[in-house]
Motif scaffolding. Structure first.
Motif, short mmCIF file in Angstrom:
data_model
loop_
_atom_site.label_atom_id
_atom_site.label_comp_id
_atom_site.label_asym_id
_atom_site.label_seq_id
_atom_site.Cartn_x
_atom_site.Cartn_y
_atom_site.Cartn_z
N TYR A 197 -8.73 2.86 1.51
CA TYR A 197 -9.19 1.72 2.29
C TYR A 197 -10.15 2.20 3.39
O TYR A 197 -9.78 3.02 4.23
N LYS A 253 0.84 -1.20 0.00
CA LYS A 253 0.00 0.00 0.00
C LYS A 253 0.87 1.25 0.00
O LYS A 253 0.60 2.21 -0.73
N HIS A 284 -11.37 0.20 -1.52
CA HIS A 284 -11.38 -1.14 -0.93
C HIS A 284 -12.18 -1.07 0.37
O HIS A 284 -11.82 -0.32 1.29
N ASP A 306 -5.19 4.11 -3.99
CA ASP A 306 -6.13 3.23 -3.30
C ASP A 306 -6.59 3.86 -1.99
O ASP A 306 -5.78 4.43 -1.25
N LYS A 316 -9.02 3.79 -6.68
CA LYS A 316 -9.65 2.51 -6.39
C LYS A 316 -10.00 2.46 -4.90
O LYS A 316 -9.22 2.86 -4.05
N SER A 349 2.53 1.72 -3.38
CA SER A 349 1.54 2.16 -4.37
C SER A 349 1.25 3.64 -4.22
O SER A 349 1.18 4.38 -5.22
N ASP A 350 1.08 4.12 -2.98
CA ASP A 350 0.79 5.54 -2.75
C ASP A 350 1.93 6.43 -3.20
O ASP A 350 1.72 7.49 -3.79
#
Length: 295
Positions: free
Chosen positions: A94, A77, A123, A92, A121, A80-81
């Motif tokens: 969450y 995570k 989650h 993303d 995205k 990705s950030d």
């Protein structure tokens, strides 16, 4: 303990054989076996029970698996950030929460974010207040939605406008289904399913003005859906929030609110001093705009 070794360990736990994990990881079996032996020596614990056909985890191995999955997810995570483009907002987000109709507001905000920033995205994680709080603390969730009563004093938070109502879920052919509302006296002599959360029990005790332990609790639940199946099967009732289970049409179930009405609020919370990704920051901005419209 190296990060790559944790990934090797998780591959073995998932494949349940050294050969299968080695093939998945594109490495030789002896090399992988040696890495796991060194990991066990480093920790001073046996992690595997090596059977003829498959490998199973010891109790220490299962504990490490849970922690390793959290570590790997958090690293992925974070990477990705950081690696997202500075030109467009992507990434993303969450979000965790218990079952509540208040999630419709979150769903509306998600839709608006997706329309404007299709590379974001989302989650969603379902769990009770303790599950969600644990994941926020570990950095696995950006936001948590808490149903009152919940202690959010250690978080930054926004109060959401939706309210949930407590009541009794039952079969439509149950004796209490003919009533419009449910009083404390109605609860005292029936088999009940209730949330296992202590704060919820305290809330119900306050509403009853008596000891919760006087009730005939035959089972507890974490999330209501599975409990609703138990209610369908017999003369058992579930204390729950409204609008979580479909009681319309051909459903065999119905919901009756408590009297006096027990209404609870909702809160969106996140870590204090949280440094958000651009995607999470955009979600929060969009949510604030929606709340201002309804104010």
């Amino acid at each position: 303990m190296e990060f790559r070794v944790l990934q090797y360990f998780l591959a073995i736990a998932r494949e349940e054989t050294i050969s299968g994990a080695a093939e998945h990881l594109h490495m030789t079996q002896p090399t992988l076996s040696r890495q796991m032996k060194e990991l066990e020596d480093e920790l001073g614990k046996q992690l595997f029970i090596r059977g003829n056909r498959k490998i199973t985890l010891t109790e220490d191995g299962m504990f490490l698996r849970n922690r390793a999955e959290e570590i790997v997810n958090l690293v992925e995570k974070t990477e990705s950030d950081i690696m997202r483009s500075d030109i467009s907002i992507s990434g993303d987000v969450y979000i965790g929460g218990g079952e509540t109709k208040g999630m419709r507001l979150i769903a509306k905000v998600i839709q608006k974010c997706q329309q404007e920033y299709p590379d974001i995205k989302f989650h969603l994680y379902s769990g009770n207040a303790q599950d969600v709080a644990d994941r926020i603390e570990k950095g696995l969730l950006d936001f948590g939605i808490f149903v009152e009563p919940a202690d959010v004093s250690k978080y930054d938070f926004l109060k959401l406008p939706d309210k949930d109502i407590w009541g009794l879920l039952m079969r439509k052919d149950s004796p209490l289904a003919s009533l419009k509302t449910i009083t404390a006296d109605h609860l005292k002599n029936i088999p009940l399913i209730c949330s296992h959360q202590k704060l919820v029990r305290n809330e119900i005790s306050g509403w009853m003005n008596s000891d919760f332990n006087q009730l005939n609790i035959v089972a507890t639940y974490n999330l209501i859906y599975n409990a609703s199946l138990v209610v369908e099967e017999g003369n058992i009732y579930a204390l729950t929030l409204d609008k979580l289970i479909n009681t319309t049409g051909e459903s065999p179930l119905c919901f009756r609110p408590l009297e006096p009405q027990l209404e609870v609020g909702l809160t969106l919370a996140w870590k204090k001093y949280q440094i958000f990704s651009r995607a999470a920051e955009q979600f929060l901005k969009t949510l604030r705009r929606e709340l201002e419209k309804d104010a």
